[in-house]
Design an enzyme around this catalytic site. Structure first.
Site, short mmCIF file in Angstrom:
data_model
loop_
_atom_site.label_atom_id
_atom_site.label_comp_id
_atom_site.label_asym_id
_atom_site.label_seq_id
_atom_site.Cartn_x
_atom_site.Cartn_y
_atom_site.Cartn_z
N ASP A 1 0.86 -1.13 0.05
CA ASP A 1 0.12 0.06 0.03
C ASP A 1 0.74 1.44 0.18
O ASP A 1 0.13 2.39 0.02
CB ASP A 1 -1.10 0.20 0.96
CG ASP A 1 -0.22 -0.05 2.57
OD1 ASP A 1 1.07 0.11 2.47
OD2 ASP A 1 -1.02 -0.06 3.63
N TYR B 1 10.35 4.51 1.06
CA TYR B 1 11.36 3.60 1.91
C TYR B 1 12.96 3.60 1.38
O TYR B 1 13.71 3.12 2.07
CB TYR B 1 10.88 1.99 1.49
CG TYR B 1 9.70 1.59 2.45
CD1 TYR B 1 10.16 0.87 3.69
CD2 TYR B 1 8.35 1.94 2.30
CE1 TYR B 1 9.14 0.47 4.77
CE2 TYR B 1 7.37 1.54 3.14
CZ TYR B 1 7.86 1.09 4.60
OH TYR B 1 6.93 0.38 5.43
N1 LIG Z 1 2.25 -4.97 1.94
C1 LIG Z 1 1.95 -3.84 2.59
O1 LIG Z 1 1.84 -2.66 2.13
C2 LIG Z 1 1.44 -3.80 3.94
C3 LIG Z 1 0.81 -2.78 4.36
C4 LIG Z 1 0.22 -2.89 5.83
C5 LIG Z 1 0.59 -3.89 6.81
N2 LIG Z 1 1.19 -4.93 5.98
C6 LIG Z 1 1.49 -6.18 6.68
O2 LIG Z 1 0.23 -6.78 7.22
C7 LIG Z 1 0.57 -7.63 8.42
C8 LIG Z 1 -0.07 -7.33 9.49
O3 LIG Z 1 0.16 -6.16 10.20
P1 LIG Z 1 -0.37 -5.50 11.54
O4 LIG Z 1 0.63 -4.63 12.03
O5 LIG Z 1 -1.86 -5.47 11.74
O6 LIG Z 1 -0.07 -7.03 12.60
P2 LIG Z 1 -0.85 -7.64 13.61
O7 LIG Z 1 0.19 -8.23 14.48
O8 LIG Z 1 -1.86 -6.66 14.39
O9 LIG Z 1 -1.77 -8.86 12.96
C9 LIG Z 1 -1.18 -9.86 12.32
C10 LIG Z 1 -1.93 -11.12 12.54
O10 LIG Z 1 -1.40 -12.40 12.10
C11 LIG Z 1 -1.76 -13.11 13.09
N3 LIG Z 1 -0.64 -14.47 12.60
C12 LIG Z 1 0.53 -14.48 12.82
N4 LIG Z 1 1.16 -15.42 12.02
C13 LIG Z 1 -0.02 -16.14 11.63
C14 LIG Z 1 -0.03 -17.41 10.99
N5 LIG Z 1 0.80 -18.33 10.88
N6 LIG Z 1 -1.24 -17.87 10.56
C15 LIG Z 1 -2.43 -17.29 10.90
N7 LIG Z 1 -2.27 -15.98 11.40
C16 LIG Z 1 -1.07 -15.57 11.86
C17 LIG Z 1 -1.27 -12.90 14.38
O11 LIG Z 1 -2.04 -13.53 15.31
C18 LIG Z 1 -2.16 -11.28 14.19
O12 LIG Z 1 -3.43 -11.58 14.76
C19 LIG Z 1 2.06 -7.67 8.62
O13 LIG Z 1 2.66 -8.40 7.74
C20 LIG Z 1 2.43 -6.21 7.95
O14 LIG Z 1 3.62 -6.16 7.71
C21 LIG Z 1 1.67 -4.94 4.84
O1 LIG Z 2 5.00 1.00 10.94
P1 LIG Z 2 3.74 0.73 10.62
O2 LIG Z 2 3.26 -0.48 11.14
O3 LIG Z 2 2.65 1.67 10.57
O4 LIG Z 2 3.65 0.42 9.01
C1 LIG Z 2 4.39 -0.44 8.16
C2 LIG Z 2 3.57 -0.29 6.82
O5 LIG Z 2 3.93 0.69 6.23
C3 LIG Z 2 3.57 1.05 4.83
O6 LIG Z 2 2.02 1.00 4.91
C4 LIG Z 2 1.67 2.39 5.34
C5 LIG Z 2 0.94 3.35 4.35
O7 LIG Z 2 1.94 3.37 3.13
C6 LIG Z 2 0.89 4.48 5.21
O8 LIG Z 2 0.86 5.77 4.13
C7 LIG Z 2 0.03 4.44 6.09
O9 LIG Z 2 -1.19 4.30 5.34
O10 LIG Z 2 0.16 3.36 6.88
C8 LIG Z 2 0.26 2.06 6.26
C9 LIG Z 2 0.81 1.02 7.41
O11 LIG Z 2 1.27 1.77 8.59
C10 LIG Z 2 4.13 -0.21 3.98
O12 LIG Z 2 3.58 -0.15 2.78
C11 LIG Z 2 3.74 -1.52 4.65
O13 LIG Z 2 4.33 -2.57 3.93
C12 LIG Z 2 4.31 -1.44 6.02
O14 LIG Z 2 3.83 -2.84 6.67
MN LIG Z 3 4.48 -2.08 1.80
#
Ligand SMILES: NC(=O)c1ccc[n+]([C@@H]2O[C@H](COP(=O)([O-])OP(=O)(O)OC[C@H]3O[C@@H](n4cnc5c(N)ncnc54)[C@H](O)[C@@H]3O)[C@@H](O)[C@H]2O)c1
Ligand SMILES: O=P(O)(O)OC[C@H]1O[C@H](O[C@H]2[C@H](O)[C@@H](O)[C@@H](O)O[C@@H]2CO)[C@H](O)[C@@H](O)[C@@H]1O
Ligand SMILES: [Mn+2]
Length: 447
Positions: free
Chosen positions: A176, A270
């Site tokens: 995102d 990033y």
């Molecule tokens: N790609 C992106 O741009 C983007 C953006 C925002 C968040 N994220 C990712 O989304 C994920 C969630 O972020 P968050 O901050 O809400 O984390 P969070 O810890 O609040 O939520 C993650 C959930 O995953 C569960 N979990 C962990 N291992 C698991 C497994 N093997 N099977 C099923 N459930 C499992 C945990 O119990 C938890 O409830 C992270 O990987 C974060 O990096 C990615």
């Molecule tokens: O440090 P966090 O957990 O807040 O965020 C890590 C994630 O950061 C990016 O997503 C951001 C987004 O781009 C930002 O603008 C805002 O909307 O919050 C998001 C999540 O905080 C990134 O793309 C993710 O991969 C990271 O996990």
């Molecule tokens: Mn990302």
């Protein structure tokens, strides 16, 4: 309505139901039922207690806004993955406790400590690979026609692993960050949102550049954006940023300095970690990192709001709302479901999209999204600066996956050492050895 003649309704599973991002997705789904109708919404998580807090509030939301949708939360993979059209994955293997170590261990050694960047990102990658592969296997076993849109980080390493380990699976890795930045670009330009912009972008995940941004009429918007970004980065300020936390403010502003290094493009935020690692370390507190900030703000807000909804037995006045994260994943599902061929970013095997980059690299480029998933668009050649950066960073990501597959200490040490933000192989080894102990429960035993 997207398709008034089509009476399909979809079944969506959120894997990582306990994620802090789940309520935003639920709100977006419920607000968009006219464009993407639902018959079922399910949550899956391996932490029943954490998931229940979000699920109890969601049950109230669904009952109030769309009682016809069947909602359930489970920790049973068969129940979760059976009869599903789309899986939205957002798991964090090791949860915030391990993210905290990913950030704090490198910082102790004077190296950037970040969720998806450098040693912290590699450490997280080795935890995520088996977790995400397991989700893919559940989906293929119980709902073989489903698509998985995966946010679980570090998306670059996860995408490289799924490319190798599950090459035919219907997982699409997404991010995102560029989406958030494009909404910012739209705000800077006085447009409604990212959907008013047509763009060219290439790189790796959390490691890319815009080469062109235009309006729908084809007018070049890069000069106006560059002028703004050179002074303010992607910081919009005012109402737009009234809820943006301090560390994100710093990141959006730092994009001004990142931009100056290559004024022919506009950078992903990033890149600050790779271009200005000493500055980042200098501005970090090794005892209070981003995890501490997330626990004190986002996690507290999300779980507090869920508790409030449950206590009042209503979500009519909820603070939860759609954001870039949630609207993007729902837009992607809609584009696949209705074969719209909307142009959106995904992290996919290169296969020529960037012509002078390894075809087996997993890159982030615009794709046309339809019923067959993403169709990559050709972005031409990477310039010399970008080609060098991408080649080095992609090798780091490949070495990390090699290390996981081969249980190889040497490959992992190479990954840490090659990483631009680690000063030398000695520091890399010190960090790695500490991380091996910290990740004992999650990593394969390295030989
Ligand atoms: N790609 C992106 O741009 C983007 C953006 C925002 C968040 N994220 C990712 O989304 C994920 C969630 O972020 P968050 O901050 O809400 O984390 P969070 O810890 O609040 O939520 C993650 C959930 O995953 C569960 N979990 C962990 N291992 C698991 C497994 N093997 N099977 C099923 N459930 C499992 C945990 O119990 C938890 O409830 C992270 O990987 C974060 O990096 C990615
Ligand atoms: O440090 P966090 O957990 O807040 O965020 C890590 C994630 O950061 C990016 O997503 C951001 C987004 O781009 C930002 O603008 C805002 O909307 O919050 C998001 C999540 O905080 C990134 O793309 C993710 O991969 C990271 O996990
Ligand atoms: Mn990302």
């Amino acid at each position: 309505m997207v398709n008034a003649k089509d009476d399909r309704k979809f079944s969506v599973l959120i894997a990582g139901g306990g994620s802090t991002y789940t309520p935003g997705i639920v709100l977006t789904l419920l607000n968009g039922l006219d464009k993407f109708p639902l018959r079922k919404l399910k949550f899956y998580d391996n932490d029943a207690e954490r998931q229940k807090k979000i699920a109890d509030a969601t049950a109230i939301l669904v009952k109030e806004r769309a009682p016809e949708i069947e909602f359930e939360a489970t920790t049973d993979p068969e129940e979760a993955f059976t009869d599903v059209d789309f899986v939205m994955a957002q798991i964090r293997v090791g949860k915030y406790a391990m993210r905290s170590l990913d950030e704090k261990i490198p910082l102790k050694h004077g190296v950037v400590g970040q969720e998806t960047t450098g040693p912290g990102g590699i450490a997280y990658g080795l935890r995520s690979i088996p977790g995400v592969v397991q989700l893919v296997d559940y989906m293929e076993k119980y709902s073989p026609n489903a698509w998985m849109l995966n946010y679980s980080n570090p998306a670059a390493i996860v995408a490289e692993a799924t490319r190798r380990l599950r090459p035919n699976s219907k997982i699409i890795n997404i991010c995102d960050m560029p989406i958030d930045i494009m909404d910012r670009m739209a705000a800077i330009l006085g447009k409604k949102d990212r959907n008013d912009l047509v763009f060219r972008y290439y790189g790796l995940n959390h490691f890319g550049w815009w080469t062109d941004v235009r309006d729908k009429q084809g007018n070049d918007l890069m000069p106006q954006l560059k002028e703004y970004v050179s002074k303010n980065g992607y910081w919009v300020g005012g109402d737009y940023d009234k809820n943006t936390e301090a560390s994100w403010e710093s990141t959006f502003k730092k994009a001004a300095d990142v931009y100056k290094l290559d004024p022919t493009t506009l950078p992903n935020t990033y890149l600050k970690y790779y271009m200005y690692p000493s500055w980042v370390v200098k501005h970090s507190d090794p005892n209070y990192t981003r995890t501490d900030e997330v626990e004190a703000h986002r996690q507290k807000m999300v779980f507090g709001e869920c508790a409030r909804i449950v206590e009042n037995n209503t979500a009519k006045d909820t603070e939860f709302k759609p954001d870039e994260h949630s609207t993007y994943i729902v837009d992607l599902c809609t584009a696949i479901a209705y074969n719209t061929h909307q142009r959106m970013l995904a992290i996919i095997p290169n296969e020529g999209a960037i012509s002078n980059i390894d075809p087996t690299a997993t890159v982030e480029v615009p794709c046309l999204f339809g019923a067959n998933g993403p169709e990559r668009l050709s972005m031409g050649k990477a310039a010399t600066f970008q080609k060098g950066m991408i080649t080095e960073q992609n090798s780091v990501e490949k070495l990390a996956v090699d290390a996981w597959e081969q249980h190889s200490y040497t490959k992992l040490w190479q990954a840490f050492s090659l990483c631009k933000i680690v000063p030398d192989a000695g520091v890399a080894k010190d960090i790695l050895d500490e991380m091996i102990v910290a990740n004992k429960e999650y990593w394969p035993e390295l030989k």
